[in-house]
Design an enzyme around this catalytic site. Structure first.
Site, mmCIF file in Angstrom:
data_model
loop_
_atom_site.group_PDB
_atom_site.id
_atom_site.type_symbol
_atom_site.label_atom_id
_atom_site.label_comp_id
_atom_site.label_asym_id
_atom_site.label_seq_id
_atom_site.Cartn_x
_atom_site.Cartn_y
_atom_site.Cartn_z
ATOM 1 N N CYS A 158 0.843 -1.195 0.000
ATOM 2 C CA CYS A 158 0.000 0.000 0.000
ATOM 3 C C CYS A 158 0.882 1.251 0.000
ATOM 4 C CB CYS A 158 -0.951 -0.061 1.194
ATOM 5 S SG CYS A 158 -2.147 1.274 1.315
ATOM 6 N N ASP A 215 -8.402 -2.578 -8.510
ATOM 7 C CA ASP A 215 -7.979 -1.592 -7.508
ATOM 8 C C ASP A 215 -8.468 -0.205 -7.923
ATOM 9 O OD1 ASP A 215 -6.649 0.134 -5.766
ATOM 10 O OD2 ASP A 215 -4.839 -1.091 -5.727
ATOM 11 N N HIS A 247 -7.547 -3.566 -4.199
ATOM 12 C CA HIS A 247 -6.458 -3.038 -3.385
ATOM 13 C C HIS A 247 -6.310 -3.894 -2.126
ATOM 14 C CE1 HIS A 247 -3.575 0.050 -2.354
ATOM 15 N NE2 HIS A 247 -4.074 0.096 -1.134
#
Length: 281
Positions: A158, A215, A247
């Protein structure tokens, strides 16, 4: 194991998350918990000019020599339990894995109740140059505590996935990098002068990028732009996209977890390390 005096240890406990970050509660039943059997795990206090950088480390308990080093870069939630578990998983494979708390000057993200607060009050104040220097210091600490800085790689998730590309550019001596769903394009400013797509063509370190086709925060046109930029260079970096994943597909403690993509990504990461002189000895 490295020893700390009580005041420092108390500081490290307060600076590093215990358990999972508040913003991700409740925790999924699918959460993976890796034990510490046959491992040395603990808190490190890395001395910097402007303070003590807290970090969590894990390594095999009785290594036969210096260990290859895996720098683990946190998600937006800091070094909470998931990132610690990643360190233990890597240590079980023979690495000295260490995750520094890269927001420690700005605040503790584990205590924030929502992601917007983390972004607005902490992450938005963290300069990329500071992160690069902190990772340099972390690698130097690892080299003095049983690790081999000449055999070092980096992985992150991330927020940390973006950092992997930047640190691979900053430190060309790394053997490899693995970026999990880190942003590739974005605004330029004083704190973020470059984005991954800007440095892709000049990379020397081979980076494996792992991304989700669903995502919403990292659109496929930015992934395609990154691929095109990488094609202009000679790092032999690669990007893999999992069409059905979103994601944070490796975050087993969250609803975003996609087991098939996560497991394939983990095996690809291990293969990437092995093929770039980072197989644990």
């Amino acid at each position: 194991m490295h020893r700390f005096d009580p005041p420092r240890r108390n500081f490290l406990k307060e600076a590093l998350a215990t358990g999972f970050a508040l913003a991700v509660q409740p925790i999924s039943a699918a959460s993976i918990i890796t034990d510490s059997h046959d491992l040395d795990t603990g808190l490190a206090g890395i001395a910097l000019d402007d303070g003590i950088l807290p970090a969590y480390f894990a390594r095999p308990r009785m290594p036969s020599g210096k260990l290859p080093v895996m720098l683990v870069v946190q998600e937006i939630f800091g070094v909470h339990e998931h990132i610690r578990d990643i360190c233990r998983r890597l240590a079980k494979l023979g690495y000295l894995a260490i995750a520094p708390e890269l927001y420690f000057r700005q605040g503790n993200p584990a205590e924030a109740s929502d992601i917007a607060t983390i972004i607005n009050t902490i992450v938005s104040k963290v300069p990329d140059t500071q992160v690069m220097q902190d990772l340099d210091a972390t690698l130097a600490w690892a080299n003095l505590h049983g690790g081999d800085a000449g055999h070092a790689a980096i992985t992150g998730f991330c927020w940390g996935g973006r950092i992997i590309w930047l640190y691979a550019s900053h430190n060309p001596n790394l053997k490899a990098g693995i970026a999990w769903y880190g942003k590739l394009v974005g605004e330029h400013g004083t704190l973020t002068p470059s984005q991954p797509v800007d440095i892709a063509a000049t990379l020397k370190v081979p980076v494996l990028g792992l991304y989700g086709g669903q995502d919403g925060s990292i659109p496929q046109d930015s992934v395609n732009s990154m691929r095109q930029a990488l094609d202009q260079g000679h790092s032999h970096s690669e990007i893999v996209v999992y069409p059905g994943a979103g994601h944070a597909f490796n975050a087993d403690y969250r609803p975003s977890y996609n087991a098939s993509a996560a497991q394939d990504g983990w095996q690809r990461m291990l293969g990437w390390l092995a093929s770039h002189d980072m197989k644990a000895r």
